[in-house]
Design a protein around this motif. Structure first.
Motif, PDB file in Angstrom:
ATOM      1  N   MET A 205       0.872  -1.171   0.000  1.00  0.00           N
ATOM      2  CA  MET A 205       0.000   0.000   0.000  1.00  0.00           C
ATOM      3  C   MET A 205       0.907   1.218   0.000  1.00  0.00           C
ATOM      4  O   MET A 205       1.869   1.282   0.775  1.00  0.00           O
ATOM      5  N   LEU A 206       0.588   2.175  -0.858  1.00  0.00           N
ATOM      6  CA  LEU A 206       1.477   3.311  -1.082  1.00  0.00           C
ATOM      7  C   LEU A 206       0.695   4.606  -0.978  1.00  0.00           C
ATOM      8  O   LEU A 206      -0.385   4.745  -1.563  1.00  0.00           O
ATOM      9  N   GLY A 207       1.242   5.583  -0.234  1.00  0.00           N
ATOM     10  CA  GLY A 207       0.590   6.883  -0.118  1.00  0.00           C
ATOM     11  C   GLY A 207       0.399   7.275   1.334  1.00  0.00           C
ATOM     12  O   GLY A 207       0.825   6.572   2.258  1.00  0.00           O
ATOM     13  N   GLN A 208      -0.260   8.409   1.541  1.00  0.00           N
ATOM     14  CA  GLN A 208      -0.451   8.912   2.896  1.00  0.00           C
ATOM     15  C   GLN A 208      -1.212   7.909   3.746  1.00  0.00           C
ATOM     16  O   GLN A 208      -2.187   7.292   3.299  1.00  0.00           O
ATOM     17  N   GLU A 235       3.530  -4.536   2.797  1.00  0.00           N
ATOM     18  CA  GLU A 235       4.362  -3.397   3.166  1.00  0.00           C
ATOM     19  C   GLU A 235       3.528  -2.130   3.021  1.00  0.00           C
ATOM     20  O   GLU A 235       2.893  -1.905   1.977  1.00  0.00           O
ATOM     21  N   ILE A 236       3.515  -1.302   4.067  1.00  0.00           N
ATOM     22  CA  ILE A 236       2.774  -0.039   4.059  1.00  0.00           C
ATOM     23  C   ILE A 236       3.777   1.089   3.944  1.00  0.00           C
ATOM     24  O   ILE A 236       4.592   1.312   4.841  1.00  0.00           O
ATOM     25  N   ILE A 237       3.737   1.805   2.807  1.00  0.00           N
ATOM     26  CA  ILE A 237       4.690   2.877   2.533  1.00  0.00           C
ATOM     27  C   ILE A 237       3.960   4.213   2.553  1.00  0.00           C
ATOM     28  O   ILE A 237       2.957   4.392   1.861  1.00  0.00           O
ATOM     29  N   GLY A 238       4.454   5.158   3.331  1.00  0.00           N
ATOM     30  CA  GLY A 238       3.852   6.482   3.364  1.00  0.00           C
ATOM     31  C   GLY A 238       3.955   7.108   4.737  1.00  0.00           C
ATOM     32  O   GLY A 238       4.243   6.439   5.733  1.00  0.00           O
ATOM     33  N   LYS A 239       3.717   8.395   4.774  1.00  0.00           N
ATOM     34  CA  LYS A 239       3.776   9.161   6.018  1.00  0.00           C
ATOM     35  C   LYS A 239       2.406   9.145   6.688  1.00  0.00           C
ATOM     36  O   LYS A 239       1.377   9.319   6.038  1.00  0.00           O
ATOM     37  N   ALA A 240       2.380   8.936   8.003  1.00  0.00           N
ATOM     38  CA  ALA A 240       1.134   8.910   8.748  1.00  0.00           C
ATOM     39  C   ALA A 240       0.540  10.308   8.867  1.00  0.00           C
ATOM     40  O   ALA A 240       1.256  11.274   9.120  1.00  0.00           O
ATOM     41  N   GLU A 241      -0.777  10.413   8.647  1.00  0.00           N
ATOM     42  CA  GLU A 241      -1.485  11.687   8.805  1.00  0.00           C
ATOM     43  C   GLU A 241      -1.338  12.179  10.242  1.00  0.00           C
ATOM     44  O   GLU A 241      -1.158  13.360  10.488  1.00  0.00           O
ATOM     45  N   ASN A 242      -1.417  11.259  11.193  1.00  0.00           N
ATOM     46  CA  ASN A 242      -1.143  11.580  12.593  1.00  0.00           C
ATOM     47  C   ASN A 242      -0.647  10.327  13.288  1.00  0.00           C
ATOM     48  O   ASN A 242      -0.908   9.205  12.855  1.00  0.00           O
ATOM     49  N   LYS A 243       0.066  10.534  14.359  1.00  0.00           N
ATOM     50  CA  LYS A 243       0.713   9.428  15.069  1.00  0.00           C
ATOM     51  C   LYS A 243      -0.300   8.459  15.646  1.00  0.00           C
ATOM     52  O   LYS A 243      -0.074   7.248  15.695  1.00  0.00           O
ATOM     53  N   PHE A 274      10.412   0.922  -5.041  1.00  0.00           N
ATOM     54  CA  PHE A 274       9.921   0.012  -4.005  1.00  0.00           C
ATOM     55  C   PHE A 274       8.841  -0.911  -4.561  1.00  0.00           C
ATOM     56  O   PHE A 274       8.683  -2.031  -4.083  1.00  0.00           O
ATOM     57  N   LEU A 275       8.089  -0.418  -5.549  1.00  0.00           N
ATOM     58  CA  LEU A 275       7.020  -1.237  -6.118  1.00  0.00           C
ATOM     59  C   LEU A 275       7.561  -2.537  -6.697  1.00  0.00           C
ATOM     60  O   LEU A 275       6.891  -3.569  -6.677  1.00  0.00           O
ATOM     61  N   LEU A 276       8.775  -2.505  -7.219  1.00  0.00           N
ATOM     62  CA  LEU A 276       9.354  -3.682  -7.865  1.00  0.00           C
ATOM     63  C   LEU A 276       9.560  -4.849  -6.918  1.00  0.00           C
ATOM     64  O   LEU A 276       9.719  -5.985  -7.358  1.00  0.00           O
ATOM     65  N   HIS A 277       9.566  -4.584  -5.632  1.00  0.00           N
ATOM     66  CA  HIS A 277       9.781  -5.644  -4.654  1.00  0.00           C
ATOM     67  C   HIS A 277       8.494  -6.404  -4.336  1.00  0.00           C
ATOM     68  O   HIS A 277       8.504  -7.313  -3.510  1.00  0.00           O
ATOM     69  N   HIS A 278       7.398  -6.015  -4.985  1.00  0.00           N
ATOM     70  CA  HIS A 278       6.094  -6.591  -4.652  1.00  0.00           C
ATOM     71  C   HIS A 278       5.392  -7.149  -5.892  1.00  0.00           C
ATOM     72  O   HIS A 278       5.735  -6.817  -7.024  1.00  0.00           O
ATOM     73  N   HIS A 279       4.391  -7.966  -5.624  1.00  0.00           N
ATOM     74  CA  HIS A 279       3.630  -8.572  -6.716  1.00  0.00           C
ATOM     75  C   HIS A 279       2.434  -7.723  -7.119  1.00  0.00           C
ATOM     76  O   HIS A 279       2.021  -7.753  -8.284  1.00  0.00           O
ATOM     77  N   GLU A 288     -11.375   6.985  -3.880  1.00  0.00           N
ATOM     78  CA  GLU A 288     -10.229   7.689  -4.451  1.00  0.00           C
ATOM     79  C   GLU A 288     -10.699   8.544  -5.624  1.00  0.00           C
ATOM     80  O   GLU A 288     -11.380   8.062  -6.533  1.00  0.00           O
ATOM     81  N   ALA A 289     -10.338   9.832  -5.598  1.00  0.00           N
ATOM     82  CA  ALA A 289     -10.770  10.728  -6.669  1.00  0.00           C
ATOM     83  C   ALA A 289     -10.166  10.320  -8.012  1.00  0.00           C
ATOM     84  O   ALA A 289     -10.849  10.316  -9.042  1.00  0.00           O
ATOM     85  N   PHE A 290      -8.882   9.995  -7.995  1.00  0.00           N
ATOM     86  CA  PHE A 290      -8.215   9.536  -9.211  1.00  0.00           C
ATOM     87  C   PHE A 290      -7.437   8.262  -8.904  1.00  0.00           C
ATOM     88  O   PHE A 290      -7.848   7.175  -9.270  1.00  0.00           O
ATOM     89  N   GLY A 291      -6.315   8.382  -8.234  1.00  0.00           N
ATOM     90  CA  GLY A 291      -5.510   7.222  -7.885  1.00  0.00           C
ATOM     91  C   GLY A 291      -4.146   7.242  -8.542  1.00  0.00           C
ATOM     92  O   GLY A 291      -3.822   6.376  -9.359  1.00  0.00           O
ATOM     93  N   ARG A 292      -3.327   8.233  -8.184  1.00  0.00           N
ATOM     94  CA  ARG A 292      -1.982   8.339  -8.761  1.00  0.00           C
ATOM     95  C   ARG A 292      -1.163   7.081  -8.489  1.00  0.00           C
ATOM     96  O   ARG A 292      -0.487   6.576  -9.383  1.00  0.00           O
ATOM     97  N   VAL A 293      -1.221   6.590  -7.251  1.00  0.00           N
ATOM     98  CA  VAL A 293      -0.397   5.427  -6.932  1.00  0.00           C
ATOM     99  C   VAL A 293      -0.869   4.187  -7.687  1.00  0.00           C
ATOM    100  O   VAL A 293      -0.076   3.298  -7.993  1.00  0.00           O
ATOM    101  N   THR A 294      -2.158   4.133  -7.997  1.00  0.00           N
ATOM    102  CA  THR A 294      -2.677   3.029  -8.814  1.00  0.00           C
ATOM    103  C   THR A 294      -2.011   3.038 -10.177  1.00  0.00           C
ATOM    104  O   THR A 294      -1.535   2.000 -10.661  1.00  0.00           O
ATOM    105  N   VAL A 295      -1.948   4.210 -10.792  1.00  0.00           N
ATOM    106  CA  VAL A 295      -1.329   4.324 -12.115  1.00  0.00           C
ATOM    107  C   VAL A 295       0.178   4.085 -12.029  1.00  0.00           C
ATOM    108  O   VAL A 295       0.766   3.454 -12.920  1.00  0.00           O
ATOM    109  N   GLU A 296       0.821   4.568 -10.970  1.00  0.00           N
ATOM    110  CA  GLU A 296       2.251   4.310 -10.787  1.00  0.00           C
ATOM    111  C   GLU A 296       2.526   2.812 -10.767  1.00  0.00           C
ATOM    112  O   GLU A 296       3.465   2.327 -11.408  1.00  0.00           O
TER     113      GLU A 296
END
Length: 378
Positions: A205-208, A235-243, A274-279, A288-296
């Motif tokens: 999972m990628l993004g905020q 694997e969860i990649i991204g910065k947490a909105e809050n702790k 990092f995406l290359l390490h996953h299936h 999701e309004a669009f989904g940039r990470v989906t297209v990535e």
């Protein structure tokens, strides 16, 4: 042609990454772009300057507020209204200095640019990158109907990043004012997923990290998969909105005894590597309004399992470049994870990447942008 753009923050959010892509594309077409950014920390002004874009920094505030907030916590307070009153005057002065054909606001979260454009008789275009309530949990102008009405009345044209978002405004924005412009989702030196039939099925999972992204749904689905003997990890990649949200996720993972198979990697600079390490990628957002990470992910050859809501319905073709699952249903997500693992070898990574690059690219987005800005409608 001159265009002045207004951003809602100085940080590199998805909308601002897309904005920089727009600026670069339009620059290649001979358009002179200028940028207004609110006061605050962030890389946007410096990155815009690297593209040769003139930047003005002005202090202004959002007209969006978290849902169910009132009283002293109301984000659009009297003090901020006063600051925005002066910001409108400053932006109007900038418009008079730069004398653009168009002024473009790149988010629904602030109204100051639209008002300044109206005061200077400058054509205003509103770029809508978000639903609001459904994806980020905020409302504009007190309620959507009022806010959307103002967006319509203060704009000559309104640009949406997906048909899903445009449909929310269907009864408010007339068809002749409505345009769709895709995110080009530019990735330099796109790597290609070369993972074969998986043993341990590696998901990402990628993004905020925010509640609206539904990480809990993914965690529960991983638990269900492993209960059925499916060897998978996340694997969860991204910065947490809050702790506190991050701690909630870690507590859930611990309670399900999944600490060895679900990992956090924080924010990364070049997520495509990092995406290359996953299936496969999981896109579990409420809407999701669009989904940039989906297209990535697709551009890297990864199939995507996405909730059947919002912009994902326009990007994911079930059984072709991934699967759609019933939003809000961890069991449905688990079923699709298992199905993808079983059929993984049938997904052609080259075709997935090629189709994504054919649809989301500089040429297509450039043509869409020029249709907006060169359209004769006033």
């Amino acid at each position: 042609m001159k265009i002045v753009w207004l951003a809602h923050e100085a940080n590199m959010s998805g909308a601002n990454i897309c904005l920089l892509e727009y600026l670069d594309i339009l620059k290649s077409k001979g358009v002179d772009n200028y940028l207004v950014v609110p006061f605050g920390k962030g890389d946007l002004p410096a990155k815009a300057a690297m593209l040769g874009i003139s930047v003005k920094i002005i202090k202004y505030y959002s007209w969006a507020q978290p849902m169910h907030v009132s009283g002293k916590k109301h984000i659009y307070s009297f003090r901020k209204k006063i600051r925005n009153f002066f910001a409108v005057k400053q932006i109007a002065s900038v418009i008079k200095e730069w004398r653009p054909e168009y002024f473009a606001t790149n988010t629904i979260t602030t109204v100051v640019g639209a008002i300044a454009a109206r005061k200077t008789n400058t054509k205003h275009i509103w770029f809508v990158h978000e639903f609001g309530e459904e994806d980020h949990g905020f409302v504009i102008a007190g309620n959507f109907k009022k806010g959307a009405g103002l967006i319509n009345s203060l704009s000559n044209k309104i640009v949406f990043n997906s048909y899903a978002v445009s449909r929310k405004y269907l009864d408010i924005v007339p068809d002749q004012k409505s345009f769709i412009v895709d995110n080009p989702v530019l990735i330099k030196n796109v790597p290609l997923n070369t993972k074969d039939k998986p043993a341990i099925f590696s998901l990402v999972m990628l993004g905020q990290m925010a509640a609206s992204k539904n990480h809990k749904e993914a965690i529960l689905a991983i638990e269900l998969c492993r209960q059925q003997g499916i060897d998978c990890c996340l694997e969860i990649i991204g910065k947490a909105e809050n702790k506190s949200y991050e701690e909630e996720l870690k507590h859930l993972i611990k309670s399900k005894a999944l600490e060895t198979v679900i990992h956090f990697s924080g924010q990364v600079e070049h997520p495509e590597t990092f995406l290359l390490h996953h299936h496969a990628l999981l896109m579990c957002s409420n809407k999701e309004a669009f989904g940039r990470v989906t297209v990535e992910a697709l551009k890297c050859g990864l199939p995507v399992i996405a909730a059947n809501t919002g912009g994902s319905l326009e990007i994911i073709k079930d059984g072709d470049n991934g699967y759609l699952y019933e939003a809000g249903n961890p069991s449905s997500l688990a079923e699709k994870i298992i199905l993808l693992k079983q059929n993984y070898i049938e997904f052609d990574k080259q075709v997935i990447a090629s189709n994504a690059m054919d649809k989301y690219n500089v040429k297509n987005t450039g043509d869409q942008l020029m249709k907006v800005f060169k359209n004769n409608q006033s």
